[in-house]
Design a protein around this motif. Structure first.
Motif, PDB file in Angstrom:
ATOM      1  N   GLY A 166       1.112  -1.153   0.072  1.00  0.00           N
ATOM      2  CA  GLY A 166      -0.052   0.286  -0.314  1.00  0.00           C
ATOM      3  C   GLY A 166       0.637   1.179   0.343  1.00  0.00           C
ATOM      4  N   ILE A 167       2.014   1.509   0.404  1.00  0.00           N
ATOM      5  CA  ILE A 167       2.946   2.197   0.426  1.00  0.00           C
ATOM      6  C   ILE A 167       3.390   2.919  -0.570  1.00  0.00           C
ATOM      7  N   GLU A 168       2.934   1.782  -1.358  1.00  0.00           N
ATOM      8  CA  GLU A 168       3.614   2.361  -2.839  1.00  0.00           C
ATOM      9  C   GLU A 168       2.857   2.841  -3.974  1.00  0.00           C
ATOM     10  N   PHE A 169       1.056   3.278  -2.930  1.00  0.00           N
ATOM     11  CA  PHE A 169       0.536   3.722  -3.393  1.00  0.00           C
ATOM     12  C   PHE A 169      -0.149   4.650  -3.158  1.00  0.00           C
ATOM     13  N   ASN A 170       0.382   6.187  -3.616  1.00  0.00           N
ATOM     14  CA  ASN A 170      -0.241   7.168  -2.418  1.00  0.00           C
ATOM     15  C   ASN A 170      -1.523   7.179  -3.593  1.00  0.00           C
ATOM     16  N   THR A 171      -2.606   7.895  -3.085  1.00  0.00           N
ATOM     17  CA  THR A 171      -3.976   8.553  -3.218  1.00  0.00           C
ATOM     18  C   THR A 171      -4.348   8.614  -5.122  1.00  0.00           C
ATOM     19  N   LYS A 172      -3.299   9.248  -5.356  1.00  0.00           N
ATOM     20  CA  LYS A 172      -3.546   9.956  -6.987  1.00  0.00           C
ATOM     21  C   LYS A 172      -3.067   9.171  -7.856  1.00  0.00           C
ATOM     22  N   ARG A 173      -2.262   8.016  -7.160  1.00  0.00           N
ATOM     23  CA  ARG A 173      -1.822   7.078  -8.009  1.00  0.00           C
ATOM     24  C   ARG A 173      -2.781   5.794  -8.276  1.00  0.00           C
ATOM     25  N   VAL A 186      -1.297   2.939   2.149  1.00  0.00           N
ATOM     26  CA  VAL A 186      -2.180   4.298   1.492  1.00  0.00           C
ATOM     27  C   VAL A 186      -1.904   5.355   2.081  1.00  0.00           C
ATOM     28  N   MET A 187      -2.462   5.127   3.576  1.00  0.00           N
ATOM     29  CA  MET A 187      -2.111   6.326   4.627  1.00  0.00           C
ATOM     30  C   MET A 187      -1.680   7.128   4.730  1.00  0.00           C
ATOM     31  N   LEU A 188       0.049   6.232   4.379  1.00  0.00           N
ATOM     32  CA  LEU A 188       1.536   6.562   4.926  1.00  0.00           C
ATOM     33  C   LEU A 188       2.580   6.728   3.711  1.00  0.00           C
TER      34      LEU A 188
END
Length: 393
Positions: A69-76, A247-249
Motif C-alpha cells: 500500500g505504501i507504493e500507492f498514494n491516492t493519486k496513483r 496508502v495512508m502513509l
C-alpha cells in the motif's frame, strides 16, 4: 500426545524448518513458497491449532500488504481505479461466473455452485506479491496491472464471503446488506485517505525524530496491524485494511524510511503464513469429483490468462506484457481458503485439493511467464540508441 505439544516448541521447529526449506529452495532453485505450503500440509495434524503460528501468519500478511500500500498514494491509486474496473468485471465474469456455470453443469445446487465459483475467483494476493518481490518483477510493466486486479478482487471477495456466510447460516442476504458492506469498504478507504492527508501528512518529520529503531518498529507495525484489525472488526478483510494503512502513509516524502524499518520484520514472518496456509488444508481420503476438479483447474488457468491478455489490453498493456500478466495471476490462495471454510463434507475436501493444485500450478506459471512469453512472441526488440556517427571531411 499431540494435544500436549507446546505451541512455543511447535513455532520454534517451524522456524527451523523454514530455514532448512528456504536453504534447499535457494540451492535447487525451486520456489520456496511451494516447499513452505507442503511443509504446512505435512504438519497439519500437529500444528493445526498452533496459536503462535496463526498469529504470526496474520501479522505477516498484514505487513506484506501494508508495504504494498505504501507504493500507492491516492493519486496513483485513483488513476489505477479508473483503468482497472473493466478488467475487474471481466475477471468476475470469467473466474467466478463461468466456474459457477460449470459446477451447475455437473449437477451442483445453486449454493454449492456459487461457493465453488467463489473459491475459483480470487488470485492469491500473498503468493503473487511474494513472487513479484522474489523474482525482481516489482518494477515490470505488468506489475501495476497485476496489483490493480488483486486490489479489485480484495474488494469483491469480502462481499462473496459475506453472502456465503449469510446463506450457509440460513439467513437471507438482502440488497440492504450489500449496500452496508460496500459502505464499510468505502468508509474505511475514506478514513485512510483523510488521515493520510491530515494527521499523517508530516509523519516523515516525526519518524526522523525517533532515533530508537525499536520504537519505530512498534509504531509502524502497530499502525498496520491496527488498521487490519479494524477491517476485520467491520467484517472486511485484514488484507484490505493493511493495504489502506499503507496508502495512508504513502503521502509522506520518503517512503523508504518506513520500508527499511518494516521489511525485515515482514521477511522474518511471511514464510509462516504459507506454512499455516498448508496446515489449514485437509486433503482427506481420495479425490472427490475428479472430473470436475480437472475441468475447473484447466478453466481457472484459462480464465486468468484471458483476464491478463484481454483485460490487460483494455488497461493499455502490449500483447507481450498482457500475456505475462495473465500467466502471473493463476495462483489461488488465502481468500479461497476463507471461502472453502464455509463448505462441508466432500466439497470441503474438493476445495482443499483444488487450492493446493492451483497454488502450485500458479506459482510454476508465474516463474516461467517470461520464458513462455518469449517463446510465443520472441525476444523483445532492443531499443535502438540514436547515436550520432561522427563525419569526417
Amino acid at each position: 500426545m499431540l494435544s500436549d505439544f507446546p505451541s512455543l516448541l511447535g513455532a520454534g521447529l517451524v522456524l527451523l524448518g523454514i530455514f532448512l526449506l528456504g536453504y534447499i529452495g535457494l540451492k535447487v532453485k525451486f520456489p520456496n513458497v511451494i516447499l513452505y505450503i507442503l511443509f504446512g500440509i505435512a504438519l497439519a495434524g500437529l500444528l493445526d491449532h498452533n496459536s503462535i503460528l496463526h498469529f504470526s501468519s496474520e501479522v505477516a500478511i498484514v505487513l506484506l500488504f501494508f508495504l504494498l500500500g505504501i507504493e500507492f498514494n491516492t493519486k496513483r491509486l485513483g488513476g489505477i481505479a479508473k483503468k482497472i474496473w473493466s478488467s475487474g468485471l471481466l475477471d468476475v465474469g470469467l473466474s467466478l461466473g463461468v466456474s459457477m456455470l460449470i459446477a451447475l453443469g455437473f449437477g451442483m445446487d445453486l449454493f454449492t455452485s456459487f461457493l465453488i465459483g467463489g473459491i475459483t475467483y480470487a488470485t492469491s494476493s500473498s503468493i503473487t506479491a511474494k513472487l513479484l518481490d522474489d523474482k525482481g518483477r516489482m518494477a515490470n510493466a505488468e506489475t501495476e496491472y497485476i496489483l490493480g486486479i488483486l486490489i479489485f478482487e480484495d474488494l469483491i471477495a469480502p462481499i462473496i464471503v459475506a453472502i456465503l456466510i449469510a446463506l450457509s447460516s440460513g439467513n437471507t442476504f438482502t440488497g440492504l446488506d450489500l449496500v452496508i458492506l460496500i459502505g464499510k469498504i468505502v468508509g474505511l478507504a475514506l478514513i485512510a485517505i483523510v488521515l493520510g492527508k491530515t494527521l499523517f501528512k508530516r509523519f516523515e518529520a516525526f519518524i526522523i525524530k525517533i532515533e530508537d529503531e525499536d520504537f519505530k518498529i512498534v509504531l509502524l507495525v502497530g499502525l498496520a496491524v491496527s488498521f487490519g484489525g479494524l477491517a476485520l472488526f467491520l467484517g472486511l478483510s485484514e488484507v484490505l485494511g493493511a493495504f489502506l494503512a499503507g496508502v495512508m502513509l504513502a503521502e509522506i516524502g520518503k517512503i523508504e524510511r518506513v520500508e527499511g524499518t518494516v521489511t525485515p520484520i515482514k521477511n522474518l514472518m511471511l514464510p509462516t503464513f504459507f506454512v499455516y496456509f498448508g496446515t489449514t488444508i485437509d486433503l482427506g481420503e481420495g479425490i472427490p469429483l475428479p472430473v470436475l476438479l480437472m475441468v475447473l483447474v484447466l478453466w481457472s488457468v484459462i480464465a486468468k490468462v484471458l483476464v491478463g491478455t484481454v483485460g490487460g489490453k483494455l488497461y493499455g498493456l502490449t500483447k507481450r506484457v498482457a500475456l505475462r500478466a495473465g500467466l502471473s495471476l493463476c495462483a489461488r490462495g488465502e481468500f479461497s481458503v476463507v471461502i472453502a471454510a464455509v463448505a462441508v463434507g466432500s466439497v470441503k475436501v474438493f476445495s482443499g485439493i483444488y487450492i493446493v493444485v492451483t497454488a502450485f500450478i500458479g506459482m510454476i506459471l508465474f516463474s516461467y511467464a517470461p520464458k513462455i512469453t518469449r517463446k510465443i512472441y520472441g525476444q523483445p526488440e532492443k531499443k535502438k540508441k540514436d547515436l550520432k556517427v561522427p563525419t569526417y571531411y
